[in-house]
Enzyme design. Sequence first.
Site, PDB file in Angstrom:
ATOM      1  N   HIS A  77      -3.729   4.221   4.667  1.00  0.00           N
ATOM      2  CA  HIS A  77      -4.819   3.246   4.744  1.00  0.00           C
ATOM      3  C   HIS A  77      -6.110   3.872   4.230  1.00  0.00           C
ATOM      4  O   HIS A  77      -6.799   3.310   3.383  1.00  0.00           O
ATOM      5  CB  HIS A  77      -5.001   2.783   6.186  1.00  0.00           C
ATOM      6  CG  HIS A  77      -6.178   1.897   6.390  1.00  0.00           C
ATOM      7  ND1 HIS A  77      -6.235   0.606   5.912  1.00  0.00           N
ATOM      8  CD2 HIS A  77      -7.358   2.111   7.015  1.00  0.00           C
ATOM      9  CE1 HIS A  77      -7.398   0.071   6.232  1.00  0.00           C
ATOM     10  NE2 HIS A  77      -8.104   0.956   6.893  1.00  0.00           N
ATOM     11  N   ARG A 109       0.858  -1.184   0.000  1.00  0.00           N
ATOM     12  CA  ARG A 109       0.000   0.000   0.000  1.00  0.00           C
ATOM     13  C   ARG A 109       0.893   1.233   0.000  1.00  0.00           C
ATOM     14  O   ARG A 109       1.466   1.603   1.030  1.00  0.00           O
ATOM     15  CB  ARG A 109      -0.898  -0.030   1.248  1.00  0.00           C
ATOM     16  CG  ARG A 109      -2.021   0.992   1.236  1.00  0.00           C
ATOM     17  CD  ARG A 109      -2.635   1.101   2.620  1.00  0.00           C
ATOM     18  NE  ARG A 109      -1.773   1.865   3.509  1.00  0.00           N
ATOM     19  CZ  ARG A 109      -1.575   1.608   4.802  1.00  0.00           C
ATOM     20  NH1 ARG A 109      -2.162   0.578   5.362  1.00  0.00           N
ATOM     21  NH2 ARG A 109      -0.789   2.375   5.528  1.00  0.00           N
ATOM     22  N   TYR A 124       4.153   5.347  11.382  1.00  0.00           N
ATOM     23  CA  TYR A 124       4.468   3.954  11.716  1.00  0.00           C
ATOM     24  C   TYR A 124       5.351   3.252  10.682  1.00  0.00           C
ATOM     25  O   TYR A 124       5.686   2.094  10.853  1.00  0.00           O
ATOM     26  CB  TYR A 124       3.176   3.148  11.920  1.00  0.00           C
ATOM     27  CG  TYR A 124       2.174   3.221  10.787  1.00  0.00           C
ATOM     28  CD1 TYR A 124       2.304   2.412   9.660  1.00  0.00           C
ATOM     29  CD2 TYR A 124       1.087   4.086  10.850  1.00  0.00           C
ATOM     30  CE1 TYR A 124       1.389   2.463   8.633  1.00  0.00           C
ATOM     31  CE2 TYR A 124       0.158   4.146   9.815  1.00  0.00           C
ATOM     32  CZ  TYR A 124       0.310   3.327   8.716  1.00  0.00           C
ATOM     33  OH  TYR A 124      -0.616   3.386   7.696  1.00  0.00           O
TER      34      TYR A 124
END
Length: 397
Positions: A294, A290, A303
């Site tokens: 998200h 990805r 993160y």
Amino acid sequence: MTVESTAARTPRRSAGSKAGTTGTKRTTRTTAKKDAGAEPQLVQLLTPAGKRVKNAEYDKYVAGVTPEELRGLYRDMVLTRRFDAEATALQRQGELGLWASLLGQEAAQIGSGRALRDDDYVFPTYREHGVAWCRGVDPTNLLGMFRGVNNGGWDPNGNNFHLYTIVIGSQTLHATGYAMGVAKDGADSAVIAYFGDGASSQGDVAESFTFSAVYNAPVVFFCQNNQWAISEPTEKQSRVPIYQRAQGFGFPGVRVDGNDVLACLAVTRWALERARAGEGPTLVEAFTYRMGAHTTSDDPTRYRGDEERQAWEAKDPILRLRRYLEVSNHADEGFFAELEAESEALGKRVREAVRAMPDPDHFAIFENVYADGHALVDEERAQFAAYQASFADEGGN
């Protein structure tokens, strides 16, 4: 048919080990980390450099792909990415409430989507914009739900493409039940269910695996492992590669290079043929990444590091196929220029369509919560009304 990985198997504890000792715990953690880093083989037909590689098992499933069809796959990915970028921009401009980007996952979706027959049925999550494109769903119809003006802007039976599913993993149950019905009807069509690596931790997915295996349902479980379930990495969800989970349920699993559109096309065709032939379910793990957030409410910089994204950018699915088209003389500059113009036209059409949509009803959230109303909902509605009115007051001042 399952690709095995001895490196990813969990080592057995020796008879002399003491489960409660500090030393044993440290050894277990070290072994787990080592196993997670040992990647199994995956099906790949196009390298990141755009070189065609042979695969004795899967080459036959793409042997008849013509240069025109290759250009079509490239066009699908380019236009899907353009639509996705436009939707992201529209959300940033306040035209959409939320958007779930597919950036980086175009090959997994277009490859698998183009493997489907018209009579196959698709159960997506909320990120399968490329599959929707392959099924003939107008891109603008995907956006009403994200604007908050409908619950899905298309007829699922018109394209055999179910409405987007927000509840994580539940669509695999829907797909399994539908596939069991297909089998009872005696049809030779297949069903495919899309889900992410995060959904693989849901009980619904495990139940789907159980039922589909026991009833030999003609369903393909297509997991787009994009490495991150929001901020949770895959290695914190599974001690083994996701495709190997199929073994415990009694059906085959395979890992495919999710950034290789040809490999995704081949593997999905193989899995769908198994389903149509009455051989039961298959788990396909498309190993991809990805590239963006998200959703537009997420900040991936909190993160994961830039170096990780940069490493995956080198495996870009669109650039990979373009290199192959160029080196094979299957496309010229005129083709790419025309596609660029078509891409810009699509972006403009999407912008105009969204801005022409009505504004969402801010108070619709309070409707149909209870059949006969509720005092607490009435109180919350009044509070929200006062909150909205406060903006109007400030504007008037």
